[in-house]
Design a protein around this motif. Structure first.
Motif, PDB file in Angstrom:
ATOM      1  N   ARG A 305       0.850  -1.192   0.000  1.00 14.12           N
ATOM      2  CA  ARG A 305       0.000   0.000   0.000  1.00 14.12           C
ATOM      3  C   ARG A 305       0.878   1.232   0.000  1.00 14.12           C
ATOM      4  NH1 ARG A 305      -5.268  -0.250   1.739  1.00 14.12           N
ATOM      5  NH2 ARG A 305      -5.302   1.891   0.932  1.00 14.12           N
ATOM      6  N   VAL A 306       0.350   2.328  -0.544  1.00 12.16           N
ATOM      7  CA  VAL A 306       1.094   3.579  -0.603  1.00 12.16           C
ATOM      8  C   VAL A 306       0.272   4.677   0.057  1.00 12.16           C
ATOM      9  CG1 VAL A 306       2.362   2.939  -2.676  1.00 12.16           C
ATOM     10  CG2 VAL A 306       0.166   4.113  -2.890  1.00 12.16           C
ATOM     11  N   ALA A 307       0.962   5.700   0.534  1.00 14.36           N
ATOM     12  CA  ALA A 307       0.294   6.832   1.166  1.00 14.36           C
ATOM     13  C   ALA A 307      -0.300   7.743   0.108  1.00 14.36           C
ATOM     14  CB  ALA A 307       1.288   7.601   2.027  1.00 14.36           C
ATOM     15  N   PRO A 308      -1.448   8.351   0.377  1.00 12.24           N
ATOM     16  CA  PRO A 308      -2.063   9.249  -0.611  1.00 12.24           C
ATOM     17  C   PRO A 308      -1.292  10.552  -0.744  1.00 12.24           C
ATOM     18  CG  PRO A 308      -3.289   9.293   1.446  1.00 12.24           C
ATOM     19  CD  PRO A 308      -2.252   8.229   1.610  1.00 12.24           C
ATOM     20  N   GLY A 309      -1.543  11.239  -1.861  1.00 12.77           N
ATOM     21  CA  GLY A 309      -1.028  12.598  -2.011  1.00 12.77           C
ATOM     22  C   GLY A 309       0.075  12.774  -3.028  1.00 12.77           C
ATOM     23  N   ALA A 310       0.899  11.749  -3.253  1.00 11.55           N
ATOM     24  CA  ALA A 310       2.021  11.908  -4.167  1.00 11.55           C
ATOM     25  C   ALA A 310       1.570  11.733  -5.611  1.00 11.55           C
ATOM     26  CB  ALA A 310       3.121  10.898  -3.836  1.00 11.55           C
ATOM     27  N   ALA A 311       2.276  12.409  -6.529  1.00 17.33           N
ATOM     28  CA  ALA A 311       1.986  12.270  -7.954  1.00 17.33           C
ATOM     29  C   ALA A 311       2.671  11.062  -8.561  1.00 17.33           C
ATOM     30  CB  ALA A 311       2.418  13.532  -8.700  1.00 17.33           C
ATOM     31  N   ARG A 312       3.595  10.462  -7.828  1.00 16.66           N
ATOM     32  CA  ARG A 312       4.354   9.310  -8.318  1.00 16.66           C
ATOM     33  C   ARG A 312       4.579   8.335  -7.160  1.00 16.66           C
ATOM     34  NH1 ARG A 312       8.297   8.461 -12.493  1.00 16.66           N
ATOM     35  NH2 ARG A 312       7.812  10.560 -13.211  1.00 16.66           N
ATOM     36  N   HIS A 313       4.383   7.055  -7.437  1.00 10.70           N
ATOM     37  CA  HIS A 313       4.616   6.015  -6.435  1.00 10.70           C
ATOM     38  C   HIS A 313       5.441   4.897  -7.055  1.00 10.70           C
ATOM     39  CE1 HIS A 313       1.483   7.652  -3.746  1.00 10.70           C
ATOM     40  NE2 HIS A 313       0.731   7.768  -4.817  1.00 10.70           N
ATOM     41  N   THR A 314       6.338   4.329  -6.284  1.00  6.38           N
ATOM     42  CA  THR A 314       7.050   3.119  -6.683  1.00  6.38           C
ATOM     43  C   THR A 314       6.621   2.008  -5.740  1.00  6.38           C
ATOM     44  OG1 THR A 314       8.930   4.343  -7.576  1.00  6.38           O
ATOM     45  CG2 THR A 314       9.301   2.039  -7.028  1.00  6.38           C
ATOM     46  N   ILE A 315       6.040   0.957  -6.302  1.00 11.53           N
ATOM     47  CA  ILE A 315       5.345  -0.064  -5.527  1.00 11.53           C
ATOM     48  C   ILE A 315       6.005  -1.414  -5.751  1.00 11.53           C
ATOM     49  CG2 ILE A 315       3.120  -1.223  -5.173  1.00 11.53           C
ATOM     50  CD1 ILE A 315       1.807   1.376  -6.238  1.00 11.53           C
ATOM     51  N   ARG A 316       6.292  -2.121  -4.671  1.00 15.82           N
ATOM     52  CA  ARG A 316       6.883  -3.460  -4.732  1.00 15.82           C
ATOM     53  C   ARG A 316       5.775  -4.500  -4.737  1.00 15.82           C
ATOM     54  NH1 ARG A 316      11.605  -6.139  -6.123  1.00 15.82           N
ATOM     55  NH2 ARG A 316      11.997  -7.892  -4.731  1.00 15.82           N
ATOM     56  N   LEU A 317       5.924  -5.505  -5.624  1.00 15.21           N
ATOM     57  CA  LEU A 317       4.921  -6.566  -5.747  1.00 15.21           C
ATOM     58  C   LEU A 317       5.608  -7.923  -5.737  1.00 15.21           C
ATOM     59  CD1 LEU A 317       4.186  -4.236  -8.259  1.00 15.21           C
ATOM     60  CD2 LEU A 317       1.983  -5.258  -7.680  1.00 15.21           C
ATOM     61  N   ARG A 318       4.889  -8.928  -5.175  1.00 15.38           N
ATOM     62  CA  ARG A 318       5.421 -10.286  -5.085  1.00 15.38           C
ATOM     63  C   ARG A 318       4.363 -11.265  -5.567  1.00 15.38           C
ATOM     64  NH1 ARG A 318       6.217  -7.092  -1.266  1.00 15.38           N
ATOM     65  NH2 ARG A 318       4.397  -7.779  -0.087  1.00 15.38           N
ATOM     66  N   PHE A 319       4.783 -12.250  -6.340  1.00 16.94           N
ATOM     67  CA  PHE A 319       3.896 -13.293  -6.842  1.00 16.94           C
ATOM     68  C   PHE A 319       4.221 -14.604  -6.147  1.00 16.94           C
ATOM     69  CE2 PHE A 319       3.762 -10.151 -10.160  1.00 16.94           C
ATOM     70  CZ  PHE A 319       2.485 -10.252 -10.704  1.00 16.94           C
ATOM     71  N   ARG A 320       3.166 -15.321  -5.724  1.00 17.67           N
ATOM     72  CA  ARG A 320       3.374 -16.586  -5.027  1.00 17.67           C
ATOM     73  C   ARG A 320       2.427 -17.649  -5.573  1.00 17.67           C
ATOM     74  NH1 ARG A 320       6.505 -15.841  -0.494  1.00 17.67           N
ATOM     75  NH2 ARG A 320       6.050 -17.970   0.172  1.00 17.67           N
TER      76      ARG A 320
END
Length: 346
Positions: A305-320
């Motif tokens: 999850r990311v915090a609201p408000g930013a114009a850009r987010h870098t998000i980590r994802l994992r597949f299982r």
């Protein structure tokens, strides 16, 4: 609003690239002509090519996005780059056409997003590619390789892509698949639409930036303060994701699932109650693939999850699948409603 000058290509323009038709589909490992996006590949120097690409304006999959302004799909460029690498490796490097290429890692990022707006006229798109690797001393076969690509709209540099690949003969790939599973792998053509996984509980298209439910690949999301976890359930009758029969979920399907999970997480973070999600554009990807994604085992993706408000987010994802982590990706999403007219995205 600050206006910056778009970066210009340092590579001389190749004026004789043919944009009149796409290449023979078998060279790009595609079954449908509509899924071929390479128009021409020409040698720049040893182990380096330049290629013209076709960007369809109406496509069942690549045109199906809700964000505005309407930009060319980054995964269209990623798929075009993948096809350029395949055609170039066969025609200009000498890798046999029946070779199976397995992606281990890739990095991909779009920049100068203003030049990706559909209808803008910055010039014809092309991809310049450098191949790295050498054949084995005794067999003279390429066992592995790396490519680096620069993507242009006319003279504007709009993207970068690099990929590490393992090359196998068909029987070597079959041995590897059997060793991982312990049993022969089924084909996607042997299943119905959903491989026996839940067809209900699919995420609403607008929550992942889509209009067409056919392109939704996530179901039954579980949202906590820390993460979003969902089943990955692509439609096997989606011709863009499954152009031909596979014995696993292809890497591009996992990339689409990562994009949708990232858009879901980032869009939900900034969405007021009762309002549609923010218009998120997934402009950057980094991926590592550890195992094949099996067709007959439930697959989940978990996004931070990311915090609201930013114009850009870098998000980590994992597949299982079961106890195994089979892939990990990082996706960078941009709020296109706050995109400047000119930008130099890294």
């Amino acid at each position: 609003m600050t206006t910056q000058t778009a970066e210009k290509s340092a590579v001389p323009e190749i004026r004789d690239i043919d944009y009149g038709r796409t290449v023979e589909r078998s060279l790009a490992h595609r079954s449908a002509i509509s899924e071929v996006f390479v128009t021409d590949v020409r040698t720049l120097r040893p182990m380096a090519v330049t290629a013209g690409i076709h960007l369809p304006l109406t496509h069942l999959y690549y045109s199906d996005h809700t964000q505005r302004p309407k930009l060319h799909d980054p995964l269209l460029f990623l798929e075009a780059g993948r096809q350029v690498s395949i055609v170039g490796s066969h025609v200009h490097v000498g890798i046999p056409i029946e070779t199976v290429a397995i992606v281990n890692t890739f990095q991909f990022a779009m920049r100068n997003l203003h030049a990706l707006e559909i209808g803008a006229d910055f010039g014809p798109p092309r991809i310049d590619t450098d191949f790295f690797g050498a054949p084995a001393r005794h067999s003279r076969r390429f066992r592995k390789g790396r490519l680096v690509q620069r993507i242009f709209m006319g003279d504007v540099h709009v993207g970068d892509h690099s990929m590490d690949v393992l090359f196998l003969k068909k029987h070597e790939n079959e041995i590897l698949r059997h060793a991982q599973r312990g049993t022969p792998a089924p084909l996607s053509s042997e299943f119905g639409e959903h491989a026996g996984l839940p067809a209900t509980g699919r995420v609403d298209p607008e929550l992942v930036g889509r209009d067409n439910p056919l392109n939704v690949v996530l179901a039954e999301p579980v949202v906590t303060d820390e993460s979003v976890t969902a089943l990955v359930v692509p439609r096997f009758d989606n011709p863009a994701l499954f152009d031909h029969a596979y014995d696993h979920l292809p890497a591009m399907t996992l990339v689409e699932a990562a994009r949708q999970a990232a858009v879901f997480s980032a869009g939900a973070a900034g969405r007021p109650a009762g309002r549609p999600p923010l218009p998120m554009y997934a402009a950057g990807y980094e991926a590592e693939f550890y195992r094949f994604a099996e067709l007959d085992v439930p697959l989940t993706v978990t996004a931070d999850r990311v915090a609201p408000g930013a114009a850009r987010h870098t998000i980590r994802l994992r597949f299982r699948q079961g106890p195994e982590e089979i892939a990990a990706l990082t996706v960078t999403v941009v709020d296109t409603s706050r995109m400047p007219d000119r930008e130099e995205s890294p």
